[in-house]
Motif scaffolding. Structure first.
Motif, short mmCIF file in Angstrom:
data_model
loop_
_atom_site.label_atom_id
_atom_site.label_comp_id
_atom_site.label_asym_id
_atom_site.label_seq_id
_atom_site.Cartn_x
_atom_site.Cartn_y
_atom_site.Cartn_z
N UNK A 100 0.83 -1.20 0.00
CA UNK A 100 0.00 0.00 0.00
C UNK A 100 0.86 1.26 0.00
N UNK A 101 1.41 1.56 -1.19
CA UNK A 101 2.39 2.65 -1.29
C UNK A 101 1.87 4.00 -0.81
N UNK A 102 0.61 4.29 -1.08
CA UNK A 102 0.09 5.61 -0.72
C UNK A 102 0.08 5.81 0.79
N UNK A 103 -0.43 4.80 1.49
CA UNK A 103 -0.49 4.88 2.95
C UNK A 103 0.92 4.83 3.53
N UNK A 104 1.76 3.94 2.98
CA UNK A 104 3.12 3.82 3.48
C UNK A 104 3.86 5.16 3.35
N UNK A 105 3.66 5.82 2.21
CA UNK A 105 4.32 7.09 1.96
C UNK A 105 3.94 8.12 3.02
N UNK A 106 2.66 8.16 3.33
CA UNK A 106 2.17 9.12 4.33
C UNK A 106 2.76 8.80 5.71
N UNK A 107 2.75 7.52 6.05
CA UNK A 107 3.24 7.14 7.38
C UNK A 107 4.74 7.38 7.53
N UNK A 108 5.48 7.06 6.48
CA UNK A 108 6.93 7.26 6.55
C UNK A 108 7.27 8.75 6.61
N UNK A 109 6.52 9.56 5.87
CA UNK A 109 6.75 11.02 5.90
C UNK A 109 6.51 11.55 7.31
N UNK A 164 14.96 8.42 11.70
CA UNK A 164 15.61 8.04 10.45
C UNK A 164 14.94 6.77 9.92
N UNK A 165 15.08 6.54 8.62
CA UNK A 165 14.43 5.36 8.02
C UNK A 165 15.45 4.55 7.21
N UNK A 166 15.35 3.25 7.37
CA UNK A 166 16.30 2.35 6.73
C UNK A 166 15.51 1.25 6.00
N UNK A 167 15.87 1.01 4.76
CA UNK A 167 15.18 -0.04 3.99
C UNK A 167 15.97 -1.34 4.13
N UNK A 168 15.38 -2.30 4.86
CA UNK A 168 16.06 -3.55 5.22
C UNK A 168 15.90 -4.60 4.12
N UNK A 169 16.83 -5.54 4.05
CA UNK A 169 16.75 -6.69 3.15
C UNK A 169 16.57 -6.26 1.70
#
Ligand code: C2E
Ligand code: MG
Ligand code: MG
Ligand code: MG
Length: 287
Positions: free
Chosen positions: A154-163, A171-176
């Motif tokens: 769910x890219x739209x929701x994920x984008x909002x939450x990460x922002x 900070x945010x880290x993309x794992x694996x």
């Protein structure tokens, strides 16, 4: 107990699957009381700058010592915790513990793994911020490690939450990275600070030319997008050497340091001194 083993013995076909499902159920049940009974703990694995091998960050990893099952791997119990919802309590426990422990490690960041199920909780960001505030810790001491699956579903929701998390200072880290389905254009939409190359690529470094090329392109991708690249699962001096040649910025793995207790981290840092370099001589020591 007797009933369970009788049930197991009574299943002649697919018994592995049957006991698997039963085992999962029993794990889930035991996990519910694991926090209260103080069976969970947190260990930390250093993340090191490749150029001089200085420790820059620590990844928090949960451990479960069950009375019934002994030491259970997170790979086995995290999925069960996600299914039963216990992951929310586990997540808060790990974050609280990390807030307490990091006071002893000024100047270091802490990476905390976050499951997609946790992020789905509407209170997730506020809970984290509240725990940090209560402990007198600023969110920018933390990197939250997330996996690609979350972004794809769910890219739209994920984008909002990460922002939102980002604006709070996390900070945010993309794992694996590399194990999911993220495309380059896709990655651009998310505000990651770090990209962690999955250890499955690193383990083939030097033996599989494709792995070298893939890692090289992931590093180039990170450079182009101004995202720092971390390679996970470095187990040999040769892998470290190759990653340095490829100009990978950060490394993590058993070859550098295994996950360890908070008190062992404190002892390690004391031994390393000011520069926090993992091996004497660092970049010049032949690696
Ligand atoms: P991850 O976040 O990708 O963490 C890296 C895993 O690789 C850890 O396993 C670590 O101990 C292991 N590792 C580190 N260096 C090496 C190496 O050189 N070689 C090999 N073969 N392995 C190495 P661990 O601690 O068993 O955790 C497994 C996974 O469980 C983690 O993968 C993460 O997805 C999840 N996990 C662990 N702790 C937590 C937590 O507190 N919350 C959540 N939501 N998930 C967690
Ligand atoms: Mg991780
Ligand atoms: Mg990983
Ligand atoms: Mg993982």
């Amino acid at each position: 107990q007797a009933k369970n083993s009788a049930e197991r013995d009574a299943v002649p076909y697919h018994s592995g699957l049957e006991t698997g499902a039963l085992h999962k159920k029993r794990l889930g049940f035991a996990l519910r009381s694991a926090i209260e009974e103080q069976q969970l703990s947190v260990v930390y694995q250093p993340i090191v700058r490749a150029s001089d091998l200085a420790v820059v960050s620590l990844e928090a990893l949960v451990r479960w010592d069950s009375k019934e099952f002994g030491r259970v791997s997170p790979a086995d119990f995290i999925p069960v915790a996600e299914e039963t919802g216990v992951i929310h309590d586990i997540g808060r426990f790990v974050f609280q513990r990390a807030c307490e422990d990091l006071a002893a490690w000024p100047g270091l960041k802490i990476s905390v793994n976050v499951s997609p199920v946790q992020l789905r909780d509407p209170n997730f960001a506020n809970d984290l911020a509240a725990i940090a505030r209560r402990n007198g810790v600023v969110p920018n001491r933390f990197k939250l490690e997330l996996t690609e699956g979350l972004l794809v579903r769910n890219p739209t929701i994920a984008k909002r939450k990460l922002a939102r998390l980002k604006s709070m200072g996390f900070g945010l880290s993309l794992d694996d990275f590399g194990t999911g389905f993220s495309s380059i254009g896709y990655l651009r939409q998310f505000p990651f600070d770090w990209l962690k190359i999955d250890k499955s690529f690193v383990s083939e470094l030097g033996t599989n030319p494709t792995a070298n090329a893939l890692i090289q392109s992931m590093i180039a991708l990170g450079d182009a997008m101004d995202i720092a690249v971390v390679a996970e699962g470095i187990e040999t001096p040769e892998q470290l050497k190759l990653l340095r040649l490829l100009q990978c910025e950060f490394v993590q793995g058993y070859h550098l340091a295994k996950p360890m207790s908070a008190s062992d981290v404190t002892a390690l840092l004391a031994r390393l001194g000011e520069g926090r370099r993992m091996f004497a001589g660092g970049a010049d020591s032949g690696y």
